[in-house]
Scaffold this motif. Structure first.
Motif, PDB file in Angstrom:
ATOM      1  N   LEU A   1      -1.682   2.479  -2.606  1.00 35.84           N
ATOM      2  CA  LEU A   1      -3.127   2.639  -2.424  1.00 35.84           C
ATOM      3  C   LEU A   1      -3.604   4.089  -2.578  1.00 35.84           C
ATOM      4  O   LEU A   1      -4.722   4.331  -3.032  1.00 35.84           O
ATOM      5  N   ILE A   2      -2.758   5.049  -2.205  1.00 34.32           N
ATOM      6  CA  ILE A   2      -3.215   6.451  -2.270  1.00 34.32           C
ATOM      7  C   ILE A   2      -3.551   6.861  -3.714  1.00 34.32           C
ATOM      8  O   ILE A   2      -4.680   7.287  -3.975  1.00 34.32           O
TER       9      ILE A   2
ATOM     10  N   VAL B   1     -10.407  11.927  -8.262  1.00 33.75           N
ATOM     11  CA  VAL B   1      -9.705  13.133  -7.819  1.00 33.75           C
ATOM     12  C   VAL B   1      -8.493  13.324  -8.735  1.00 33.75           C
ATOM     13  O   VAL B   1      -7.746  12.393  -8.963  1.00 33.75           O
TER      14      VAL B   1
ATOM     15  N   VAL C   1      -6.754   4.975  -4.899  1.00 32.53           N
ATOM     16  CA  VAL C   1      -8.033   5.505  -4.402  1.00 32.53           C
ATOM     17  C   VAL C   1      -8.341   6.857  -5.058  1.00 32.53           C
ATOM     18  O   VAL C   1      -9.488   7.130  -5.412  1.00 32.53           O
ATOM     19  N   ARG C   2      -7.334   7.687  -5.246  1.00 37.60           N
ATOM     20  CA  ARG C   2      -7.556   8.985  -5.919  1.00 37.60           C
ATOM     21  C   ARG C   2      -8.185   8.769  -7.283  1.00 37.60           C
ATOM     22  O   ARG C   2      -9.127   9.457  -7.659  1.00 37.60           O
TER      23      ARG C   2
ATOM     24  N   ASN D   1       0.807  -1.222   0.000  1.00 39.71           N
ATOM     25  CA  ASN D   1       0.000   0.000   0.000  1.00 39.71           C
ATOM     26  C   ASN D   1       0.840   1.272   0.000  1.00 39.71           C
ATOM     27  O   ASN D   1       0.441   2.285  -0.564  1.00 39.71           O
TER      28      ASN D   1
ATOM     29  N   PHE E   1      -3.690  -8.491  -9.748  1.00 40.63           N
ATOM     30  CA  PHE E   1      -4.410  -7.528  -8.926  1.00 40.63           C
ATOM     31  C   PHE E   1      -3.445  -6.645  -8.139  1.00 40.63           C
ATOM     32  O   PHE E   1      -3.546  -5.421  -8.108  1.00 40.63           O
ATOM     33  N   LEU E   2      -2.470  -7.296  -7.485  1.00 36.53           N
ATOM     34  CA  LEU E   2      -1.515  -6.542  -6.671  1.00 36.53           C
ATOM     35  C   LEU E   2      -0.509  -5.792  -7.540  1.00 36.53           C
ATOM     36  O   LEU E   2      -0.094  -4.693  -7.202  1.00 36.53           O
TER      37      LEU E   2
ATOM     38  N   ARG F   1      -9.896   6.123  -8.245  1.00 37.77           N
ATOM     39  CA  ARG F   1     -11.255   5.598  -8.067  1.00 37.77           C
ATOM     40  C   ARG F   1     -12.249   6.704  -7.708  1.00 37.77           C
ATOM     41  O   ARG F   1     -13.411   6.674  -8.084  1.00 37.77           O
ATOM     42  N   LEU F   2     -11.771   7.671  -6.911  1.00 40.68           N
ATOM     43  CA  LEU F   2     -12.657   8.757  -6.485  1.00 40.68           C
ATOM     44  C   LEU F   2     -12.762   9.842  -7.550  1.00 40.68           C
ATOM     45  O   LEU F   2     -13.529  10.793  -7.407  1.00 40.68           O
TER      46      LEU F   2
END
Ligand code: SF4
Lengths: 164, 418
Positions: free
Chosen positions: A153-154, A163, A157-158, A96, A143-144, A160-161
């Protein structure tokens, strides 16, 4: 390509020795970096240099979920960690935050302290430049690999969101 | 399928899953403690996540450094409080309602059968005792799940441990799990789910099951689980905050390993320094002098644990050379222990009784060990430096052994002081 001098550790290196509990409320990795491995070798932070590689026994990072453990190792500049197996929370945390970890029992057994080792994360190829031997780490599932390629991960997620 | 596979399949929107398969699952409950939430808040900012996925599915519990142990802790707690308010999170256990997260969630009916729970702490495997799948993550993962309401998981293979026979006096869930870890080692269940079952297990109350699932991580396990039975359901019915689902392993479910334990005649177990798998019967270490006895932590500071310790300590004094520290696991337990007169028994025995907190368990505060000191603790880890100075030593045991050892000033079996 990651290249560095090797420091060797035994089996079951736990997070209490990687980063003792007294540093738990410090969330700035740079602040805790000098104390890595303090529970095994209080001088490690002085002896080791950024870029050095840790080669350890089975179940590296067992114990608590504290991210000050992989976070401190990364902030110090540890280039990679090679072990036969990692404790699962440590492995997740490392992936992550983008700390390179490789599972490779043969390399973990053979490589000696002080050897200079080169690691290619994309292929999992490990070369011991001191002995000339090469090893192949177990590949991460697609996947990994995606998560690693995204930079952890940061950024994942950005994206995905949505951003920017 | 095993109960673990069924819960994971249901939360990944699939009919079936196989061990080794990667899934994306949606949790019913996400737990953050003071430290992991503080870490996650920083990561959430970097992720650009202004709002959590669902404030109703989040529980924030102050346990590690509460009441604020220093200025740094006070500032950290202050930051988390403010964030909790901004996010509108109701299940918030601040000072006055606080306690160790792994005890608070089941106690408050927030961890329920069939749930998938992700916790920002390694002992989040504790909630498996109610028949939930539950596992611990670091604070970056915690931030990811708080932002997205989903998490990637590798479906673990399951290990079956079956317990036979009858528990002797002073034998507790702690002894069963220590014996299990002693047998399989601290990576014996690495990446795997530990399923506990059998006729002896069925006779155990929730407190003992919580202790056993709590220490699944000490064998490297991803999770620990006990399939719901009448004991589970009567516990859950009293406190559930939402509906729940009961899953059971199929008779043809597959396990990577099966272990059988005969409990009849078992002696209390003790883990010697410096690993929870360094387990021997209490008699082998009896007589070891102790500087401190710690009755606390998410493993063994539940009401039942305190009752057992009080039964032994009633009318007796802790040994003059041995400090006794008692820390109930939650505010509810503390209040109950007060009403039942347990706190009075501890106080009269010469114990320092504290408000709920992790404290001494991780060498944080309220009972940290100095150089060369020796402690017997009811907690779950005894690695080098865990409870304080790197040369300090900790032995792990059940609360009955802890109480007896406090009286004798050295490691002792409970029957030695009765
Ligand atoms: S009591 Fe100890 S093991 Fe349990 S959550 Fe607190 S620090 Fe962790």
């Amino acid at each position: 390509m990651i290249r560095g001098r090797v420091w060797k550790f035994g089996d079951d290196v736990n997070t209490d020795v990687i980063m003792p509990g007294k540093y738990l409320a410090m969330h700035d990795p740079a602040e805790i970096a000098p104390y890595i491995m303090e529970g095994i070798d209080p001088d490690f932070g002085k002896k080791a240099k950024p870029g050095d590689i840790i080669v350890a026994g089975k179940n590296f990072g067992c114990g608590s979920s504290r991210e000050t453990a992989p976070g401190g190792l990364k902030a110090f500049g540890i280039g990679a960690i090679i072990a036969p197996t990692f404790a699962r929370i440590f492995l997740r945390n490392a992936v992550n935050i983008g700390l390179p970890v490789l599972e490779c029992p043969a390399a973990a057994a053979d490589i000696r302290e002080g050897d200079v080792v080169a690691v290619e994360m994309a292929t999992g190829r490990i070369t011991d430049e001191t002995t000339g031997r090469t090893y192949q780490a177990s590949p991460f599932p697609p996947f990994l690999q995606e998560l690693i390629a995204a930079g952890g991960l940061i950024p994942y997620v950005r994206r995905r969101l949505g951003v920017a | 399928m095993t109960i673990t596979e069924k819960i994971l399949a249901a939360h990944a929107g699939k009919a079936a899953v196989e061990p080794g398969e990667f899934i994306v699952a949606r949790p019913d409950m996400v737990m953050g403690n003071d430290l992991s939430t503080a870490g996650a808040i920083g990561v959430l900012r970097k992720m650009g996540a202004a709002k959590v996925f669902d404030p109703e599915k989040i529980a924030i519990v102050f346990d590690h450094i509460v009441p604020a142990r220093d200025i740094q802790a006070a500032d950290l707690l202050k930051g988390v409080r403010q964030w909790v308010r901004e996010q509108g999170i109701r299940h918030f256990f601040d000072e006055g309602r606080h306690g160790i997260a792994h005890i608070i969630l089941p106690e408050q009916g927030l961890a329920l059968p069939g749930n998938l729970i992700i916790g920002g702490d390694s002992h989040s495997c504790t909630y498996g005792a109610v028949g939930a799948f539950s596992t611990g993550v670091g604070h970056t993962d915690l931030a990811g799940v708080l932002a997205l309401g989903e998490i990637w998981l590798k479906v673990p293979a399951s290990i079956k441990s079956t317990y036979h026979g009858t528990l002797g006096p002073w034998i507790m869930g702690k002894d069963l799990i220590l014996a299990t870890i002693g047998k399989i080692g601290i990576d014996g269940a690495l990446y795997q789910a530990m399923e506990f079952r059998g006729p002896a297990l069925a006779t155990l109350g929730m407190s003992e099951r919580l202790t056993m699932c709590n220490m699944a991580i000490e064998a490297g396990g991803k999770s620990g689980i006990v399939a719901p039975d009448e004991v589970t359901l009567s516990y859950v019915r009293e406190r559930a905050t939402r509906p729940w689902t009961v899953y059971q392993s199929d008779p043809d479910a597959r396990y990577v390993a099966e272990y059988d334990f005969e409990i009849t005649g078992m002696r209390p177990q003790v883990a010697k320094p410096f690993s929870p798998d360094n387990v021997v019967p209490v008699d082998e270490v009896a007589g070891t002098p102790l500087d401190q006895v710690f009755i606390g932590s998410c493993t063994n500071a539940k009401l039942e644990d305190l009752r057992i310790a009080a039964r032994i300590l009633r009318g007796k004094k802790a040994h003059a050379g041995t400090r006794l520290i008692v820390i109930p696991a939650s505010t509810w337990i503390w209040n109950q222990a007060l009403k039942e007169g347990l706190l009075e028994i501890f106080a009269e025995a010469g114990a320092a009784v504290s408000t709920p907190t992790c404290g001494a368990c991780f060498g944080g505060h309220t009972g940290v060990l100095g150089a060369g000191e020796v402690c017997l603790s009811t907690s779950n880890r005894n690695f080098v430096g865990r409870m304080g100075h790197p040369t300090a030593q900790s032995y792990l045991a059940n609360p009955a052994v802890a109480a007896a050892s406090a009286i004798k000033g050295c490691i002792a079996a409970p029957e030695e002081v009765l």
